[in-house]
Design a protein around this motif. Structure first.
Motif, PDB file in Angstrom:
ATOM      1  N   VAL A   3      -1.180 -11.700 -15.805  1.00  0.00           N
ATOM      2  CA  VAL A   3      -0.109 -10.843 -15.313  1.00  0.00           C
ATOM      3  C   VAL A   3      -0.673  -9.442 -15.120  1.00  0.00           C
ATOM      4  O   VAL A   3      -1.258  -8.863 -16.038  1.00  0.00           O
ATOM      5  CB  VAL A   3       1.073 -10.806 -16.306  1.00  0.00           C
ATOM      6  N   TYR A   4      -0.526  -8.908 -13.920  1.00  0.00           N
ATOM      7  CA  TYR A   4      -1.001  -7.566 -13.623  1.00  0.00           C
ATOM      8  C   TYR A   4       0.177  -6.593 -13.686  1.00  0.00           C
ATOM      9  O   TYR A   4       1.213  -6.828 -13.061  1.00  0.00           O
ATOM     10  CB  TYR A   4      -1.637  -7.509 -12.238  1.00  0.00           C
ATOM     11  N   LEU A   5       0.000  -5.524 -14.413  1.00  0.00           N
ATOM     12  CA  LEU A   5       1.038  -4.504 -14.496  1.00  0.00           C
ATOM     13  C   LEU A   5       0.672  -3.345 -13.583  1.00  0.00           C
ATOM     14  O   LEU A   5      -0.471  -2.895 -13.564  1.00  0.00           O
ATOM     15  CB  LEU A   5       1.184  -3.998 -15.930  1.00  0.00           C
ATOM     16  N   GLN A   6       1.646  -2.873 -12.828  1.00  0.00           N
ATOM     17  CA  GLN A   6       1.398  -1.724 -11.977  1.00  0.00           C
ATOM     18  C   GLN A   6       1.599  -0.457 -12.799  1.00  0.00           C
ATOM     19  O   GLN A   6       2.566  -0.354 -13.554  1.00  0.00           O
ATOM     20  CB  GLN A   6       2.357  -1.721 -10.796  1.00  0.00           C
ATOM     21  N   PRO A   7       0.706   0.517 -12.660  1.00  0.00           N
ATOM     22  CA  PRO A   7       0.840   1.733 -13.455  1.00  0.00           C
ATOM     23  C   PRO A   7       2.008   2.618 -13.023  1.00  0.00           C
ATOM     24  O   PRO A   7       2.484   3.422 -13.793  1.00  0.00           O
ATOM     25  CB  PRO A   7      -0.490   2.447 -13.244  1.00  0.00           C
ATOM     26  N   PHE A   8       2.467   2.468 -11.775  1.00  0.00           N
ATOM     27  CA  PHE A   8       3.549   3.313 -11.280  1.00  0.00           C
ATOM     28  C   PHE A   8       4.774   2.470 -10.956  1.00  0.00           C
ATOM     29  O   PHE A   8       4.661   1.319 -10.559  1.00  0.00           O
ATOM     30  CB  PHE A   8       3.114   4.074 -10.024  1.00  0.00           C
ATOM     31  N   GLU A   9       5.940   3.068 -11.120  1.00  0.00           N
ATOM     32  CA  GLU A   9       7.181   2.385 -10.788  1.00  0.00           C
ATOM     33  C   GLU A   9       7.919   3.074  -9.649  1.00  0.00           C
ATOM     34  O   GLU A   9       8.781   2.486  -9.019  1.00  0.00           O
ATOM     35  CB  GLU A   9       8.094   2.337 -12.016  1.00  0.00           C
ATOM     36  N   ARG A  10       7.594   4.323  -9.393  1.00  0.00           N
ATOM     37  CA  ARG A  10       8.280   5.088  -8.360  1.00  0.00           C
ATOM     38  C   ARG A  10       7.303   5.338  -7.207  1.00  0.00           C
ATOM     39  O   ARG A  10       6.339   6.075  -7.362  1.00  0.00           O
ATOM     40  CB  ARG A  10       8.760   6.420  -8.916  1.00  0.00           C
TER      41      ARG A  10
END
Length: 171
Positions: A3-10
């Motif tokens: 599972v890759y998590l993105q560092p940004f949400e906005r």
């Protein structure tokens, strides 16, 4: 499975709601309608009194809110999407908005109001300190409750009133 998590949400994207941080629009909410280039976007704020214009990304703070409308939509469609998403109510209860409102209130205080606020804080802190110290006094270092002398006296008085244990005669 990885599972890759993105560092940004906005992300800077069509429909993203942002807060203007400089110039005549400072403090107003705008919707990003189009990305012009790496540094500029086309913004529109139909319900916040912001006409459609280009704006620098350096002067925008992206929020977590996003409304859905087509790429480069006209102002009437942006307005309809804004109203349908009930963004004004969501923004009013957000911590960001509440903090901004509190800062505004505080900046409008006069000398006497600041004095009353300082006095009230002092009273509150006194009560907190007293409560903390009594809890600290009544608790051993391992977290168990401690029985104080005055507690023992109260227990003996209660037993004596019931007619149970006799108090020792005084010398």
């Amino acid at each position: 499975m990885c599972v890759y998590l993105q560092p940004f949400e906005r992300f800077v994207q069509t429909g993203r709601i942002a807060k203007a941080s400089a110039g005549s629009l400072k403090g107003r909410l705008v919707a990003i309608v189009d990305v012009i280039d790496q540094n500029r976007v086309l913004v529109d704020g139909p319900l916040t009194g912001v006409p459609r214009q280009e704006y620098r990304l350096n002067n925008l703070h992206l929020t977590k809110y996003r409304i859905k409308f087509p790429y480069t939509a006209p102002t009437r469609i942006v307005r309809k999407a804004w109203v349908d998403s009930d963004l004004k109510a969501q923004w009013k209860v957000s911590p960001w908005s509440v903090k901004a409102q509190n800062i505004c209130k505080r900046s409008q205080l006069n000398d006497f109001d600041r004095f009353k606020l300082r006095y009230a804080k002092r009273q509150r802190n006194k009560l907190l300190t007293i409560a903390f110290n009594t809890l600290k006094k009544r608790t051993k270092s391992d977290g168990t409750p401690r029985v104080l002398k005055k507690d023992r006296r109260e227990i003996l008085r209660a037993q004596k009133a019931k007619g149970g244990k006799k108090a020792a005669p005084k010398k």
